[in-house]
Design an enzyme around this catalytic site. Structure first.
Site, PDB file in Angstrom:
ATOM      1  N   CYS A   1       0.803  -1.224   0.000  1.00 31.11           N
ATOM      2  CA  CYS A   1       0.000   0.000   0.000  1.00 31.11           C
ATOM      3  C   CYS A   1       0.837   1.275   0.000  1.00 31.11           C
ATOM      4  O   CYS A   1       0.312   2.357  -0.236  1.00 31.11           O
ATOM      5  CB  CYS A   1      -0.959  -0.006   1.184  1.00 31.11           C
TER       6      CYS A   1
ATOM      7  N   HIS B   1      -3.373   7.166   2.031  1.00 31.56           N
ATOM      8  CA  HIS B   1      -3.763   5.854   1.516  1.00 31.56           C
ATOM      9  C   HIS B   1      -5.144   5.514   2.068  1.00 31.56           C
ATOM     10  O   HIS B   1      -5.424   5.710   3.261  1.00 31.56           O
ATOM     11  CB  HIS B   1      -2.747   4.798   1.941  1.00 31.56           C
TER      12      HIS B   1
ATOM     13  N   ASN C   1     -10.105  -0.214  -0.690  1.00 32.76           N
ATOM     14  CA  ASN C   1      -8.649  -0.175  -0.680  1.00 32.76           C
ATOM     15  C   ASN C   1      -8.131  -0.765  -1.994  1.00 32.76           C
ATOM     16  O   ASN C   1      -8.186  -1.968  -2.207  1.00 32.76           O
ATOM     17  CB  ASN C   1      -8.115  -0.971   0.512  1.00 32.76           C
TER      18      ASN C   1
END
Length: 335
Positions: free
Chosen positions: A118, A259, A289
């Site tokens: 990520c 993020h 996500n």
């Protein structure tokens, strides 16, 4: 055009994105695992996510790059470097960057994949900036792209609700106006977090076998509580640290670009930085996500919605498997 004897920054000069058409809303998961729309929204902020039914990560990346080229005057043959941040490459080799290079006809480009989960886009962005700042390259594409549905176990309620598929791209070019572009970065990794978030099988440690498939070792595993605890601290601390290092006060920051993993982590990061929630880029509700794609997706959407202005100071922040985490300070250069 930058000259070798002058200092230069790497600036984002074009953006693009691609999200698949298929939408999975929270109601879908109520029918396959023990969960509810209310539970998902309360704990994550996610309402829906996109899924690529046919195709691979390279197709997502190509879609984002084509979108970028449509909104700019960039031609494929002008691209010099392609960096693909991803944990879901089409295959181990050739790299997804090679496949993308061929698909878009970037005959003069070289490229590579970068794996930092990520935090991948931040690591790739800093890498691309270094290539620009060296004076050797003028047009570097940095792409965050992940087909997370390809490594998600849809019987695991701890992870299946979180992830979606998407890609987003930025073009980096040199600028001699040092008031714009990528100003600073603080990046970290700590391999002691390896047991909290991983995909165990498929590599040289544990090659694919009937046993690894039967045990579902080719899917994401996450210890949610452990990751949440370190992610909150990691993202919040590094975002505050980059502000302090660059003498940025809360009022100097136009946006935190975090993020998009969990709305509670994002809120904690903003609170640590001392900035209000209206100065935080959010699209987790729409896409979930998307791993390496989340930050450039935010940049692209907010810029195209007219919310992001030339001269805006941004703090990009992420935390991911590895563990990896970091923050990048940028002054936006696009009109």
């Amino acid at each position: 055009m930058a000259t070798p004897n002058k200092p230069i920054n790497a600036a984002i000069t074009a953006v693009g994105m691609y999200v698949p058409d298929k939408v999975l809303d929270n109601k879908y998961f109520e029918s396959i695992v023990e969960t509810s729309d209310e539970w998902i929204v309360t704990r994550t902020g996610i309402k829906e996510r996109r899924i690529l039914e046919n195709g691979a990560t390279s197709d997502l990346a190509v879609g984002a790059i084509q979108d970028l080229m449509k909104s700019s005057d960039l031609k494929p043959e002008e691209i010099e470097v392609i960096i693909i941040a991803t944990v879901t490459p089409d295959m181990f080799f050739p790299s997804t960057a090679c496949l993308v290079q061929d698909k878009i006809g970037a005959k003069n480009a070289w490229g590579f994949d970068l794996s930092a989960a990520c935090s991948g886009f931040l690591f790739a962005l800093q890498t691309g900036a270094g290539l620009i700042e060296s004076g050797r390259y003028k047009k570097v594409l940095v792409v965050g792209a992940d087909k997370m549905s390809s490594i998600t176990d849809y019987t695991d309620r701890n992870t299946c609700i979180l992830f979606g598929d998407a890609a987003s791209a930025v073009l980096l070019e040199p600028t001699e106006d040092l008031s714009y572009g990528i100003k600073d970065s603080i990046l970290h990794c700590d391999g002691s977090g390896k047991d909290s978030l991983y995909m165990k099988a498929g590599g040289s440690l544990m090659p694919a076998s009937h046993e690894t498939v039967d045990k579902k070792l080719h899917y994401i595993y996450q210890d949610g509580k452990a990751v949440f605890k370190v992610a909150v601290k990691g993202m919040a601390d590094v975002s505050y640290e980059i502000m302090e290092k660059n003498n940025l006060k809360p009022e100097d920051v136009a946006y935190l670009v975090p993020h998009q993993a969990n709305l509670r982590i994002i809120s904690a990061t903003a609170e640590r930085m001392g900035i209000s929630q209206d100065k935080v880029m959010i699209n987790i509700d729409k896409y979930g996500n998307t791993t390496a794609a989340t930050i450039p997706l935010c940049l692209t959407e907010y810029y195209r919605d007219g919310k992001l202005k030339k001269g805006d100071n941004l703090v990009l922040s992420a935390f991911g498997a590895g563990f990896t985490w970091g923050a990048i300070y940028i002054t936006w250069s696009m009109d």
